[in-house]
Design a protein around this motif. Structure first.
Motif, PDB file in Angstrom:
ATOM      1  N   ASP A  14     -51.882 -25.839 -24.481  1.00  0.00           N
ATOM      2  CA  ASP A  14     -52.521 -25.766 -25.795  1.00  0.00           C
ATOM      3  C   ASP A  14     -54.036 -25.677 -25.690  1.00  0.00           C
ATOM      4  O   ASP A  14     -54.743 -25.956 -26.655  1.00  0.00           O
ATOM      5  CB  ASP A  14     -52.147 -27.002 -26.626  1.00  0.00           C
ATOM      6  CG  ASP A  14     -50.660 -27.047 -26.950  1.00  0.00           C
ATOM      7  OD1 ASP A  14     -50.051 -25.968 -26.980  1.00  0.00           O
ATOM      8  OD2 ASP A  14     -50.133 -28.147 -27.161  1.00  0.00           O
ATOM      9  N   TYR A  15     -54.504 -25.309 -24.542  1.00  0.00           N
ATOM     10  CA  TYR A  15     -55.941 -25.165 -24.309  1.00  0.00           C
ATOM     11  C   TYR A  15     -56.157 -24.054 -23.290  1.00  0.00           C
ATOM     12  O   TYR A  15     -55.209 -23.619 -22.612  1.00  0.00           O
ATOM     13  CB  TYR A  15     -56.556 -26.471 -23.807  1.00  0.00           C
ATOM     14  CG  TYR A  15     -55.757 -27.116 -22.693  1.00  0.00           C
ATOM     15  CD1 TYR A  15     -55.819 -26.653 -21.380  1.00  0.00           C
ATOM     16  CD2 TYR A  15     -54.922 -28.199 -22.955  1.00  0.00           C
ATOM     17  CE1 TYR A  15     -55.079 -27.225 -20.367  1.00  0.00           C
ATOM     18  CE2 TYR A  15     -54.179 -28.781 -21.945  1.00  0.00           C
ATOM     19  CZ  TYR A  15     -54.259 -28.300 -20.660  1.00  0.00           C
ATOM     20  OH  TYR A  15     -53.519 -28.874 -19.648  1.00  0.00           O
ATOM     21  N   ILE A  45     -60.184 -25.758 -26.720  1.00  0.00           N
ATOM     22  CA  ILE A  45     -59.061 -25.996 -27.632  1.00  0.00           C
ATOM     23  C   ILE A  45     -59.123 -24.967 -28.756  1.00  0.00           C
ATOM     24  O   ILE A  45     -60.041 -25.002 -29.588  1.00  0.00           O
ATOM     25  CB  ILE A  45     -59.136 -27.425 -28.211  1.00  0.00           C
ATOM     26  CG1 ILE A  45     -59.257 -28.446 -27.085  1.00  0.00           C
ATOM     27  CG2 ILE A  45     -57.905 -27.716 -29.078  1.00  0.00           C
ATOM     28  CD1 ILE A  45     -59.685 -29.821 -27.540  1.00  0.00           C
ATOM     29  N   ASN A  72     -53.919 -34.512 -23.986  1.00  0.00           N
ATOM     30  CA  ASN A  72     -52.659 -34.857 -24.641  1.00  0.00           C
ATOM     31  C   ASN A  72     -52.706 -36.231 -25.301  1.00  0.00           C
ATOM     32  O   ASN A  72     -52.072 -36.445 -26.338  1.00  0.00           O
ATOM     33  CB  ASN A  72     -51.505 -34.776 -23.641  1.00  0.00           C
ATOM     34  CG  ASN A  72     -51.101 -33.341 -23.343  1.00  0.00           C
ATOM     35  OD1 ASN A  72     -50.818 -32.557 -24.246  1.00  0.00           O
ATOM     36  ND2 ASN A  72     -51.092 -32.966 -22.066  1.00  0.00           N
ATOM     37  N   LYS A 103     -54.719 -35.702 -28.495  1.00  0.00           N
ATOM     38  CA  LYS A 103     -53.939 -34.879 -29.421  1.00  0.00           C
ATOM     39  C   LYS A 103     -52.815 -35.697 -30.050  1.00  0.00           C
ATOM     40  O   LYS A 103     -52.587 -35.634 -31.279  1.00  0.00           O
ATOM     41  CB  LYS A 103     -53.361 -33.657 -28.692  1.00  0.00           C
ATOM     42  CG  LYS A 103     -52.532 -32.743 -29.605  1.00  0.00           C
ATOM     43  CD  LYS A 103     -51.890 -31.609 -28.837  1.00  0.00           C
ATOM     44  CE  LYS A 103     -51.014 -30.764 -29.763  1.00  0.00           C
ATOM     45  NZ  LYS A 103     -50.287 -29.704 -29.027  1.00  0.00           N
TER      46      LYS A 103
END
Length: 413
Positions: A282-283, A303, A402, A405
């Motif tokens: 996710d990055y 990000i 993570n 997030k």
């Protein structure tokens, strides 16, 4: 065999001999034990230690001797100034305060260490701004100076204690104002390595063995943390070999000249390893800001859709040294605008129990990456050469991302 190769062999043999001796006599020597492994050594912790030593009424019971030696060794501007002679003659009257709130000037900051001495109609004030790790805040030193004036000190003195910055950040005090302070002998710059001479003199003067041993441990901590000296015995042994004759001196210079090139080549290898081991997540991995050895070079996790900052691995010192890892914002203003900055630190502190999480103006949450010493130790460079450093960096950055997030720290506001 070349002189260079012979020098390297001699140094290797000497280090091996020292390591063997330390292994044989480890119970007697305890080479890896340090009191400061069990003491809080963040900014406040170091300020508390220094303030305690400087206090004439401190529990060290050495009265004003440590403070007097501090002025003599670390503040020559004051020591040689006739305006401060009355202070020096009455130095035992000095009061020392920790985290003194700047209430008089209404800036409501906290001076790390504040020294006050009143003699008749004269009032002397010294503010020691302790910057072992964090960055300067906007107008910080100017606010401290104004506070000293507001407290009625006719002879204010700002002391900026930082190992890595030659001058304060211009945001803290502009160049013109700083020059004015220097011209008026109202500013002193100190490095932590500059404290070594003072501390060694304090050891000589100290009449209590427990206090003397504490000072010895503090010296050892400063040498390791700020100067990259892991073992003075090893350092001295290598120096003895290097200085043996003209040939070994010449060979050592040739070796030294290739060290930076070796580091850059290994950093290039690290970048290749990072790209090879990075898995789409996710990055996005960004390695375009690392490679030359300048201070603040970094590896980023960008990000998508989040433009406030990034997960960052950054060298806090030049020549690839003192890395930190955490979340860094694009600016101080962006960090102030984000409502989750305090939450970020709290979350990482709670989840990363093996880390000491700190924060600063542009870093809501970060910790010092292990291995920390890339200048005086080969550990990090051996890991790069073996291909394991990329795994460690990627793994820890992934955990930080993570964790933040999962706790909603990247939610738009």
């Amino acid at each position: 065999m070349s002189v260079v190769q012979s020098l390297i062999n001699d140094v290797s043999q000497k280090i091996h001999a020292l390591e063997t001796a330390q292994a044989l006599y480890s119970r007697q020597l305890s080479p890896d034990f340090s009191t400061f492994d069990y003491i809080n050594t963040d900014e406040l912790g170091l300020s508390r230690i220094l303030a305690a030593l400087l206090d004439p009424k401190g529990s060290h019971a050495q009265q004003e001797s440590f403070l007097k030696l501090f002025v003599e060794h670390c503040l020559p501007t004051i020591h040689r100034d006739d305006k401060w002679q009355l202070f020096l003659d009455n130095i035992e009257k000095t009061e020392v305060f920790l985290e003194e709130v700047t209430g008089k000037s209404n800036s409501l900051r906290r001076m790390d260490i504040y020294l006050r001495c009143k003699v008749d109609d004269e009032s002397y004030g010294i503010c020691i701004e302790n910057k072992p790790y964090a960055v300067d805040q906007p107008n910080q030193l100017i606010d401290y100076y104004n506070e000293l004036i507001a407290k009625g000190h006719t002879d204010p003195q700002i002391v900026y204690l930082s190992e890595y910055n030659d001058t304060p950040n211009p945001a803290s005090v502009d160049a013109e104002t700083l020059k004015c302070w220097i011209d008026k002998k109202q500013y002193s710059h100190l490095r932590f390595s500059d404290l070594i001479g003072w501390l060694k003199t304090c050891q000589v003067e100290c009449q209590n063995p427990s206090v003397s041993e504490f000072i010895a441990q503090l010296i050892k901590f400063i040498q390791k943390q700020f100067m990259g000296i892991e073992d003075m015995n090893e350092d001295n042994a290598i120096l003895e070999i290097i200085k043996k004759n003209a040939a070994t001196i010449d060979a050592s210079i040739k070796v030294s000249n290739t060290v930076n090139r070796m580091k850059k080549e290994l950093i290039a290898k690290l970048k290749i390893d990072l790209l090879a081991k990075y898995k789409k997540a996710d990055y996005e991995l960004d390695i375009s800001y690392i490679g030359e050895g300048r201070r603040y070079e970094q590896i980023r996790f960008i990000i998508p859709g989040y433009d406030m900052g990034w997960i960052c691995f950054e060298f806090d010192s030049a020549d690839f040294d003192r890395p930190i890892l955490g979340i860094k914002f694009t600016s101080v203003e962006a960090a102030k605008a984000c409502p989750y900055t305090e939450k970020m630190k709290m979350v990482l502190n709670t989840m990363l129990t093996d880390k000491k999480v700190n924060s600063s103006a542009q870093w809501p949450a970060y910790y010092y990456f292990d291995p920390q010493d890339w200048k005086g130790s080969s550990e990090a460079w051996l890991m790069i050469n073996e291909g394991t450093m990329a795994d460690k960096i990627l793994g820890e950055m992934d955990v930080v991302f993570n964790t933040l997030k999962a706790n909603g720290c990247f939610t738009k506001y």
